[in-house]
Design a protein around this motif. Structure first.
Motif, PDB file in Angstrom:
ATOM      1  N   PRO A   1       0.671  -1.106  -0.121  1.00  0.00           N
ATOM      2  CA  PRO A   1      -0.064  -0.144   0.020  1.00  0.00           C
ATOM      3  C   PRO A   1       0.734   1.167   0.027  1.00  0.00           C
ATOM      4  O   PRO A   1       2.077   1.192   0.449  1.00  0.00           O
ATOM      5  CB  PRO A   1      -0.916  -0.074   1.389  1.00  0.00           C
ATOM      6  CG  PRO A   1       0.100  -0.942   2.214  1.00  0.00           C
ATOM      7  CD  PRO A   1       0.603  -1.862   1.215  1.00  0.00           C
TER       8      PRO A   1
ATOM      9  N   GLU B   1       2.515   4.534   1.349  1.00  0.00           N
ATOM     10  CA  GLU B   1       3.157   4.724   2.596  1.00  0.00           C
ATOM     11  C   GLU B   1       4.032   5.777   2.691  1.00  0.00           C
ATOM     12  O   GLU B   1       4.881   6.085   1.734  1.00  0.00           O
ATOM     13  CB  GLU B   1       3.637   3.319   3.148  1.00  0.00           C
ATOM     14  CG  GLU B   1       4.394   3.778   4.501  1.00  0.00           C
ATOM     15  CD  GLU B   1       4.990   2.100   5.031  1.00  0.00           C
ATOM     16  OE1 GLU B   1       4.176   1.620   5.924  1.00  0.00           O
ATOM     17  OE2 GLU B   1       5.835   1.939   4.408  1.00  0.00           O
TER      18      GLU B   1
ATOM     19  N   HIS C   1       5.698   1.088  -4.110  1.00  0.00           N
ATOM     20  CA  HIS C   1       4.102   1.889  -4.684  1.00  0.00           C
ATOM     21  C   HIS C   1       4.798   3.005  -5.333  1.00  0.00           C
ATOM     22  O   HIS C   1       5.875   3.736  -4.619  1.00  0.00           O
ATOM     23  CB  HIS C   1       3.446   2.139  -3.415  1.00  0.00           C
ATOM     24  CG  HIS C   1       2.143   2.591  -3.798  1.00  0.00           C
ATOM     25  ND1 HIS C   1       1.922   3.921  -4.210  1.00  0.00           N
ATOM     26  CD2 HIS C   1       0.926   2.128  -4.088  1.00  0.00           C
ATOM     27  CE1 HIS C   1       0.568   3.972  -4.606  1.00  0.00           C
ATOM     28  NE2 HIS C   1      -0.141   2.894  -4.527  1.00  0.00           N
TER      29      HIS C   1
ATOM     30  N   SER D   1       4.857   6.301  -3.058  1.00  0.00           N
ATOM     31  CA  SER D   1       5.155   5.906  -1.698  1.00  0.00           C
ATOM     32  C   SER D   1       6.522   7.223  -1.488  1.00  0.00           C
ATOM     33  O   SER D   1       7.154   7.286  -2.521  1.00  0.00           O
ATOM     34  CB  SER D   1       5.816   4.805  -1.299  1.00  0.00           C
ATOM     35  OG  SER D   1       4.724   3.809  -1.052  1.00  0.00           O
TER      36      SER D   1
ATOM     37  N   GLY E   1      -2.633   7.456   2.582  1.00  0.00           N
ATOM     38  CA  GLY E   1      -1.892   6.224   2.808  1.00  0.00           C
ATOM     39  C   GLY E   1      -1.269   6.240   4.320  1.00  0.00           C
ATOM     40  O   GLY E   1      -1.818   7.213   5.101  1.00  0.00           O
TER      41      GLY E   1
END
Length: 167
Positions: free
Chosen positions: A2, A4, A44, A47, A102
């Motif tokens: 995910p 972050e 990601h 990120s 996030g």
């Protein structure tokens, strides 16, 4: 993985000169942080990763790997570490990040003894992280016997655990 935003808190105290990790604790920490930056930025596309050494913010959360690696390898030794102030600076940097979506994470490297840090201050910093939905991971390098109880208090407070159980 995910989305972050991650802050890497490096310990650049004089204790990091010790050679118990090859070649020194500081260089072993830099190698680990380098791997962490690569993993986080590749997991990601949006990120972000930031780097802080002690209370000095080297790079605010960004997706520019070159900028992050430059800050990592330009690190110099600097006095003693202040874990609670470092965590507060990182929390503030995460609060003012560009992309508010996030999760938020702090990765704390500790390689010096936490003799001058009170357990209450660490618990307070951990509760503040929990309040702001920031998770924390701790990488202890040396001085394990002295630091483990205090670092456990910080992580437990951030995760919402106490002696009585879950909060």
């Amino acid at each position: 993985m995910p989305l972050e935003s991650c802050m890497i808190l490096l310990d650049n105290s004089e204790y990091m000169r010790n050679g118990d990790y090859i070649p020194t604790r500081l260089e072993a920490q830099q190698d680990a942080a380098n791997l962490l930056v690569g993993a986080k930025t590749q997991s990601h596309p949006e990120s972000t990763v930031g780097v802080s050494a002690g209370t000095q913010l080297l790079v605010s959360p960004t997706d520019d790997v070159g900028k992050i690696l430059n800050a990592l390898h330009g690190l110099e030794f600097n006095g003693v570490s202040n874990v609670t102030a470092s965590v507060q600076v990182a929390s503030l940097a995460l609060k003012h990040r560009r992309n508010k979506n996030g999760s938020q994470k702090i990765v704390l490297f500790v390689g010096s003894p936490l003799n001058n840090v009170e357990t209450k201050a660490l618990q307070k910093a951990g509760r503040q992280l929990k309040k702001n939905n920031v998770s924390i991971d701790v990488v202890a390098m040396g001085e394990l016997e002295e630091n483990e109880p205090k670092l456990k208090e910080l992580v437990d407070a951030a995760n919402g655990r106490s002696d009585e159980g879950e909060r």
